[in-house]
Design an enzyme around this catalytic site. Structure first.
Site, PDB file in Angstrom:
ATOM      1  N   ASP A   1      42.818  30.854  46.584  1.00 27.01           N
ATOM      2  CA  ASP A   1      42.153  30.665  45.299  1.00 27.01           C
ATOM      3  C   ASP A   1      40.661  30.438  45.537  1.00 27.01           C
ATOM      4  O   ASP A   1      40.275  29.660  46.420  1.00 27.01           O
ATOM      5  CB  ASP A   1      42.752  29.459  44.568  1.00 27.01           C
ATOM      6  CG  ASP A   1      42.230  29.322  43.149  1.00 27.01           C
ATOM      7  OD1 ASP A   1      42.776  29.982  42.265  1.00 27.01           O
ATOM      8  OD2 ASP A   1      41.267  28.551  42.948  1.00 27.01           O
TER       9      ASP A   1
ATOM     10  N   ASN B   1      31.378  31.912  36.916  1.00 23.41           N
ATOM     11  CA  ASN B   1      31.354  32.663  35.659  1.00 23.41           C
ATOM     12  C   ASN B   1      30.417  32.021  34.642  1.00 23.41           C
ATOM     13  O   ASN B   1      29.641  32.704  33.969  1.00 23.41           O
ATOM     14  CB  ASN B   1      32.761  32.760  35.073  1.00 23.41           C
ATOM     15  CG  ASN B   1      33.542  33.940  35.624  1.00 23.41           C
ATOM     16  OD1 ASN B   1      32.966  34.929  36.050  1.00 23.41           O
ATOM     17  ND2 ASN B   1      34.850  33.826  35.631  1.00 23.41           N
TER      18      ASN B   1
ATOM     19  N   HIS C   1      30.133  36.805  33.717  1.00 26.52           N
ATOM     20  CA  HIS C   1      31.390  37.411  34.160  1.00 26.52           C
ATOM     21  C   HIS C   1      31.172  38.634  35.047  1.00 26.52           C
ATOM     22  O   HIS C   1      32.004  38.943  35.891  1.00 26.52           O
ATOM     23  CB  HIS C   1      32.250  37.774  32.950  1.00 26.52           C
ATOM     24  CG  HIS C   1      32.814  36.568  32.250  1.00 26.52           C
ATOM     25  ND1 HIS C   1      33.928  35.892  32.720  1.00 26.52           N
ATOM     26  CD2 HIS C   1      32.411  35.898  31.147  1.00 26.52           C
ATOM     27  CE1 HIS C   1      34.192  34.867  31.922  1.00 26.52           C
ATOM     28  NE2 HIS C   1      33.287  34.842  30.962  1.00 26.52           N
TER      29      HIS C   1
ATOM     30  N   ASP D   1      33.022  39.117  38.480  1.00 26.44           N
ATOM     31  CA  ASP D   1      33.766  40.313  38.903  1.00 26.44           C
ATOM     32  C   ASP D   1      33.288  40.792  40.268  1.00 26.44           C
ATOM     33  O   ASP D   1      34.090  41.231  41.111  1.00 26.44           O
ATOM     34  CB  ASP D   1      33.587  41.432  37.876  1.00 26.44           C
ATOM     35  CG  ASP D   1      34.379  41.194  36.600  1.00 26.44           C
ATOM     36  OD1 ASP D   1      35.226  40.278  36.590  1.00 26.44           O
ATOM     37  OD2 ASP D   1      34.161  41.930  35.626  1.00 26.44           O
TER      38      ASP D   1
ATOM     39  N   GLU E   1      41.454  34.337  39.592  1.00 26.13           N
ATOM     40  CA  GLU E   1      40.752  34.269  40.881  1.00 26.13           C
ATOM     41  C   GLU E   1      41.713  33.987  42.038  1.00 26.13           C
ATOM     42  O   GLU E   1      41.303  33.557  43.112  1.00 26.13           O
ATOM     43  CB  GLU E   1      39.669  33.178  40.834  1.00 26.13           C
ATOM     44  CG  GLU E   1      40.192  31.756  40.711  1.00 26.13           C
ATOM     45  CD  GLU E   1      40.384  31.302  39.263  1.00 26.13           C
ATOM     46  OE1 GLU E   1      40.316  30.081  39.026  1.00 26.13           O
ATOM     47  OE2 GLU E   1      40.605  32.156  38.382  1.00 26.13           O
TER      48      GLU E   1
END
Length: 356
Positions: free
Chosen positions: A237, A245, A250, A254, A280
């Protein structure tokens, strides 16, 4: 009246990339020009046309003086001159997808015979087909008879499918190269089968990262568990991903996900299986090894991700658990998830094994 003005404007032929000689050499090495129809490419086009809701799509390869179509939907020709090719313009910027929302409003294309003629192309979106060196061989593109735009998820899907088409071309090049190495034939054929199976099941792939998705990983885990061998699973994770973010947007999030996926793929793909499990979170499967070796491999992954030059600090926490006879696959995953939470509680940026 307006159309006649367009017709009087000369068509603007594309230029040539600075690395044109290297690009043509890469295209020639794939030995794909003028080859028979291939359903693998056709399948990718069918998916692209359905997702983007367009009547035309093609896999275009730009040769020295022509554009040749390896696969096509809704297009009646197999090749055109290079000067008439939209894709010859697209390869000039191989780091991005070229979007032409309305060809009649674009001075490069308004006089193009495929715009003014029976084909009636008004919209074009072409994602680059790149070889392993990043050289543009052509583009994976969709077209429409009316002006339009792509939604962000449609654009991401188009680019993911373009990468898959590039993979098919690279696999072809590898097959030619590896024919000369008979001792590696068995390995290559297995890789080819696995790659083709992946391409045939687009629903099993995460479009953002290109990794397997949750469904594909669950099936792989069940298959390994059914053999009765021991294995290990890991849940990885990204730490404080919400902050990335929130602070950077975002799009940056990404990018971080793709970069982390690339590290996982490069470090782990030859040894096992991995997937983006959601958000994630990534999962890794280590067939045939125990917890200690899996922890060691995950530690390498953790360090590699922490060293990424992304401009923002990125670390991961990883939980590892053993699987095998007497342990249900879902039970192994639950234990790995518990170990992940222990890693988070312990300060993040660490690998923790279940029961440690």
């Amino acid at each position: 009246m307006e159309a006649s003005v367009y017709l009087e404007s000369p068509m603007q032929p594309p230029g040539y990339p600075a690395n044109e000689a290297e690009r043509l050499a890469a295209l020639a090495s794939a030995q794909i020009l003028d080859t028979p129809e291939d359903e693998a490419f056709n399948d990718l086009l069918r998916i692209a046309a359905a997702i983007c809701r367009v009547p035309m799509a093609m896999v275009s390869l730009v040769d020295a003086e022509r554009q040749w179509l390896k696969a096509r939907i809704g297009i009646g020709v197999e090749e055109t001159t290079r000067d008439e090719s939209f894709c010859a313009h697209a390869i000039l910027e191989p780091d991005r997808t070229m979007i032409v929302e309305d060809a009649l409003e674009d001075p490069r294309f308004r006089a193009n015979p495929f715009v003014q003629g029976a084909a009636g192309i008004r919209f074009y979106a072409g994602a680059p087909l790149l070889d392993r060196q990043g050289l543009p061989l052509g583009s994976f593109c969709v077209m429409d008879h009316a002006p339009r735009r792509l939604e962000p998820e449609q654009l991401r899907a188009l680019e993911a499918l373009s990468r898959q088409a590039s993979n098919l071309i690279e696999l072809r090049r590898l097959s030619i190269e590896l024919r000369h190495h008979l001792v590696e034939r068995e390995w290559y054929e297995q890789q080819l089968r696995e790659q083709n199976a992946d391409l045939a099941e687009m629903t099993r792939t995460d479009p953002l990262t290109g990794l397997h998705n949750r469904r594909a990983f669950s099936q792989a885990l069940e298959e390994v568990a059914a053999t009765g061998q021991r294995y290990a699973v890991a849940v990885c994770d990204i730490d404080e991903f919400k902050i990335i973010n929130d602070l950077h947007g975002h799009a940056e999030g990404d990018r971080v996900l793709r970069e982390v996926a690339d590290v996982l793929r490069a470090q782990h793909a030859a040894r096992g299986r991995l997937a983006r499990y959601g958000g994630e979170e990534f999962v890794l499967l280590f067939p045939g090894i125990g917890t200690d070796e899996a922890v060691l491999q995950c530690e390498y992954l953790r360090q590699a991700i922490a060293s990424l030059p992304l401009g923002v600090p990125v670390t991961v926490s990883i939980g590892v658990a053993a699987g095998g006879p007497g342990i249900r696959p879902e039970q192994a995953l639950e234990r790995a998830d518990e170990a992940l939470y222990a890693a988070k509680r312990g300060g993040r940026n660490r690998v923790v094994a279940s029961g440690a």
